[in-house]
Design an enzyme around this catalytic site. Structure first.
Site, PDB file in Angstrom:
ATOM      1  N   GLU A 106       0.790  -1.246   0.000  1.00  0.00           N
ATOM      2  CA  GLU A 106       0.000   0.000   0.000  1.00  0.00           C
ATOM      3  C   GLU A 106       0.814   1.285   0.000  1.00  0.00           C
ATOM      4  OE1 GLU A 106      -2.633  -0.440   3.360  1.00  0.00           O
ATOM      5  OE2 GLU A 106      -3.730  -2.072   2.434  1.00  0.00           O
ATOM      6  N   GLU A 130      -6.070 -10.676  -1.163  1.00  0.00           N
ATOM      7  CA  GLU A 130      -6.924 -10.421   0.010  1.00  0.00           C
ATOM      8  C   GLU A 130      -8.395 -10.326  -0.412  1.00  0.00           C
ATOM      9  OE1 GLU A 130      -5.518  -7.149   2.419  1.00  0.00           O
ATOM     10  OE2 GLU A 130      -3.431  -7.561   1.944  1.00  0.00           O
TER      11      GLU A 130
HETATM   12  C1  GLA Z   1      -4.986  -4.425   4.396  1.00  0.00           C
HETATM   13  C2  GLA Z   1      -3.706  -5.154   4.730  1.00  0.00           C
HETATM   14  C3  GLA Z   1      -3.974  -6.441   5.437  1.00  0.00           C
HETATM   15  C4  GLA Z   1      -5.051  -6.317   6.480  1.00  0.00           C
HETATM   16  C5  GLA Z   1      -6.270  -5.771   5.860  1.00  0.00           C
HETATM   17  C6  GLA Z   1      -7.371  -5.784   6.876  1.00  0.00           C
HETATM   18  O1  GLA Z   1      -5.569  -4.865   3.254  1.00  0.00           O
HETATM   19  O2  GLA Z   1      -2.874  -5.422   3.636  1.00  0.00           O
HETATM   20  O3  GLA Z   1      -2.808  -6.890   6.035  1.00  0.00           O
HETATM   21  O4  GLA Z   1      -4.627  -5.499   7.539  1.00  0.00           O
HETATM   22  O5  GLA Z   1      -5.967  -4.482   5.399  1.00  0.00           O
HETATM   23  O6  GLA Z   1      -7.491  -7.043   7.514  1.00  0.00           O
END
Ligand code: GLA
Length: 333
Positions: free
Chosen positions: A135, A242
């Site tokens: 990020e 994710e």
């Molecule tokens: C972001 C992070 C993850 C996690 C999510 C929420 O996407 O990359 O590691 O913290 O937020 O669970």
């Protein structure tokens, strides 16, 4: 699909396409063991490989929770995605401080190198890829990089530095950049520009992690396709890292205790669409990880609105396969 009464296994269904993972906590490794062992062949620690947990104080490493996940994965022949080294969240302040002042670049680089060295030498036989930087890109506006302590201390080169350290310390791991909203055109173009620049500067980067925190209303098929094509054109492997599909529009309040039929119908359609795309691009999409196992434990119950129940995954609160699950496993081949 007629499976003679037996629920198909997600990872086996996808064995000719990509690995199928789940994010886990030390608790869900126990409470969701049956779903995990039947359906997934890859794991990510939801939190326990982040710097704030692995090294809360300088030189004090805490591997217990990460070890539990690694042991579980080894016992069940699963892959592990490492997550993460460089992030603006869940990273202790000591990384960036020297006697209460902002630390100089050499010291911060050294600390990052030590951290990566310690973690990768412990797990280098077990963790096959790392989200090296998470990020780093700003969602909106003209600047590309998010303003973080990493940027402040190391300068614009910090992403390249992190990848170089990771390659030095763990030459066999695949190294990924990972971000959310990575299919949204405005941010996608910035991420693409960043990755292109990194490649041109010979940065050792192997892949792009598209987080995939999506919802039933937004994130079009076209945008998903286009993003995969753009990142893959840089000769990067793609992981969906994710994935979850919220049943709520971003900040829409809700006090629902069960999802509506309409929400579930839209979610089924969405999961069907996105897995169809992932299969289509399986030459480059090599891993798809769900951000959780079943709807009883999801970070989305607290984000972005605390206490708003969500049902974003493929298994329900009783660990039963949802309609979305059946759509995802229902394809020819
Ligand atoms: C972001 C992070 C993850 C996690 C999510 C929420 O996407 O990359 O590691 O913290 O937020 O669970």
């Amino acid at each position: 699909m007629n499976m003679g009464g037996k629920t198909p296994s997600l990872w086996q269904r996808y064995r000719n396409y990509f690995s199928v993972g789940a994010a886990v906590t030390p608790k869900t490794l126990k409470t969701h063991i049956e779903l995990l062992t039947h359906n997934f062949n890859s794991l990510t620690c939801e939190n326990h490989m982040k710097p704030s947990i692995l090294q809360p104080k300088e030189g004090e490493y805490r591997f217990k929770a990460a070890d539990a996940t690694v042991d579980f994965a080894m016992e069940h022949s699963m892959l592990i995605r490492g997550h993460t080294f460089v992030w603006h969240n869940q990273t202790p302040d000591w990384f960036f401080l020297d006697a209460g002042q902002v630390a100089d670049k050499a010291l911060v680089v050294d600390r990052l190198k030590n951290h990566i060295n310690k973690v990768t030498s412990k797990y280098n036989q077990q963790i096959y890829c790392w989200d090296v930087v998470n990020e780093a890109v700003e969602d909106k506006g003209s600047s590309c990089l998010r303003n973080t302590k990493w940027l402040e201390c190391l300068g614009e080169d910090y992403i390249k530095i992190a990848f170089e350290l990771a390659r030095e310390e763990d030459p066999n791991a695949k190294l990924f950049y990972n971000d959310y909203n990575a299919v949204v055109p405005e941010k996608r173009d910035k991420i693409f520009g960043l990755l292109k620049d990194l490649k041109e500067k010979d940065t050792p980067i192997d892949g792009m992690g598209i987080q995939g925190h999506w919802d039933i209303y937004n994130f079009s098929e076209d945008d998903i396709r286009k993003a995969i094509e753009m990142y893959a054109s840089l000769d990067l492997e793609i992981h969906i890292t994710e994935l979850d599909v919220s049943v709520h529009d971003w900040r829409e309040p809700s006090s629902l205790k069960v999802p509506t039929a309409k929400m579930l119908e839209l979610q089924e359609k969405k999961y069907d669409e996105i897995f169809t795309i992932f299969r289509e691009y399986s030459e480059v999409v090599k891993s798809v990880t769900l951000w959780g196992v079943a709807d009883d434990v999801t970070w989305l119950d607290g984000f972005p609105i605390k206490g708003r129940k969500n049902w974003p995954l493929l298994f329900d609160e009783d660990h039963k396969p949802k309609g979305s699950f059946w759509r995802v496993v229902d394809f020819e081949g």
